[in-house]
Design an enzyme around this catalytic site. Structure first.
Site, PDB file in Angstrom:
ATOM      1  CD  GLU A 298      -1.262  -5.206   5.782  1.00 12.73           C
ATOM      2  OE1 GLU A 298      -1.187  -3.964   5.912  1.00 12.73           O
ATOM      3  OE2 GLU A 298      -1.274  -5.768   4.663  1.00 12.73           O
TER       4      GLU A 298
ATOM      5  CB  CYS B 233      -0.989  -0.027   1.157  1.00 15.90           C
ATOM      6  SG  CYS B 233      -2.323   1.205   0.971  1.00 15.90           S
TER       7      CYS B 233
ATOM      8  CG  HIS C  38      -3.734  -2.915   3.418  1.00 18.92           C
ATOM      9  ND1 HIS C  38      -2.642  -2.527   4.163  1.00 18.92           N
ATOM     10  CD2 HIS C  38      -4.270  -1.778   2.912  1.00 18.92           C
ATOM     11  CE1 HIS C  38      -2.521  -1.205   4.106  1.00 18.92           C
ATOM     12  NE2 HIS C  38      -3.487  -0.725   3.352  1.00 18.92           N
TER      13      HIS C  38
END
Length: 256
Positions: free
Chosen positions: A205, A117, A203
Site C-alpha cells: 500500500e 507487515c 507494504h
C-alpha cells in the site's frame, strides 16, 4: 466463476495504527489506503466478475483505539490486518485481543485473512509461530523479495519488489502454511493457505510519498541515524509491485 459475483466481497479492514499527517490527510486512515490499493488492483485485473467499485464492500475497524469493537464473522467474507508501529509480539491488551480474534477467525470460521507487515506477524503469532525482533535489523523502502515457486505462482512474477518498514519478523513458518518468499534480511516474507490466509511482510500500500514521510519522521526522532536515512531514502523511488500484490490478494479472495 460466474461472470458476475452474486454479491460484493465484504472486506473488514482492521486498522492497527494511525497514519502520519500527510498520509492521513489524503487517505484518512490506513483503511482508506487499503481501499485505494484494492480498488486499483481490481482495475488492473480487469475481470468481468470483479467491478472495482460495486464488487468490493469495505468496513473499517480501528482496533487499536477501540479494542472492544470487531466485526461479526457472519457479516464479512474477509479481514485485512494492517501494519502498525507497535510490536506484534507485545503483551498489550489490544494486541492480545487482536491475536485471539485472528486465531478464532482462522480456526472457527470460513472468513479469509490477509495480513500486511504487523498484520502478517499477527497471523504468525495467532498460528503459534515465534514473532520478535529480527536479527537482520531494519528493512525499509523498496527491497527485493525472492519468491518460492508458490510465490511466483500467486504473484505472477519471478521476483517481488516491495516497500518495507520493519525490524520485527515472523521467525518460523507455522504448521500448515506455504512459504511465499524470503530476503537476505528476513526469511519469512509471506505465508499462504488456500481459501484461508495470505500474508506479506512488505507494504504493497505504500508509495514514494508515504515512505518518504515515514523515513523522514524516523530520522527526525532518532530512530534512523544519518547513514540509515541516506540508505533508505535512496530506495524510496524505485519501481515496486504494490498493485501486483493487490491483484494476488483479490485472486485469493476469489478462490473457489
Amino acid at each position: 466463476m460466474n461472470l458476475k459475483l452474486q454479491r460484493a466481497l465484504r472486506i473488514a479492514i482492521l486498522e492497527c495504527d494511525t497514519p502520519l499527517p500527510k498520509t492521513k490527510e489524503r487517505f484518512h486512515g490506513y483503511g482508506g489506503l487499503f481501499e485505494f490499493l484494492l480498488r486499483s488492483g481490481a482495475k488492473a485485473l480487469d475481470r468481468p466478475d470483479l467491478d472495482p467499485e460495486s464488487s468490493l464492500d469495505f468496513s473499517f475497524w480501528q482496533v487499536e483505539l477501540h479494542p472492544d469493537k470487531y466485526p461479526d464473522p457472519q457479516d464479512i467474507d474477509a479481514i485485512l490486518i494492517t501494519g502498525s508501529r507497535h510490536d506484534s509480539f507485545a503483551d498489550t491488551p489490544w494486541i492480545n485481543t487482536l491475536v485471539d480474534y485472528t486465531a478464532k477467525i482462522l480456526s472457527e470460521t470460513k472468513v479469509r485473512v490477509i495480513g500486511v507487515c504487523f498484520g502478517h506477524q499477527i497471523v504468525g503469532r495467532a498460528l503459534k509461530a515465534k514473532v520478535g525482533r529480527n536479527s537482520g535489523g531494519w528493512e525499509a523502502a523498496v527491497n527485493d523479495v525472492q519468491l518460492t515457486e508458490k510465490g511466483k505462482e500467486l504473484f505472477g512474477v519471478d521476483k517481488l519488489r516491495i516497500h518495507q518498514m520493519h525490524r520485527d519478523a515472523v521467525a518460523e513458518y507455522p504448521e500448515g502454511v506455504e512459504a511465499l518468499g524470503y530476503s537476505p534480511v528476513c526469511k519469512v516474507q509471506g505465508m499462504y493457505s488456500p481459501k484461508r490466509l495470505i500474508t506479506i511482510q512488505g507494504h504493497p500500500e505504500f508509495n514514494k510519498e508515504i515512505m518518504t514521510e515515514i523515513i523522514s519522521t524516523r530520522h527526525a526522532t532518532g530512530i534512523f541515524d544519518d547513514e540509515a536515512y541516506k540508505k533508505h531514502m535512496g530506495k524510496v523511488d524505485l519501481p515496486h509491485d504494490g498493485v501486483v500484490v493487490s491483484q494476488a490478494f483479490l485472486r485469493f479472495l476469489l478462490e473457489s
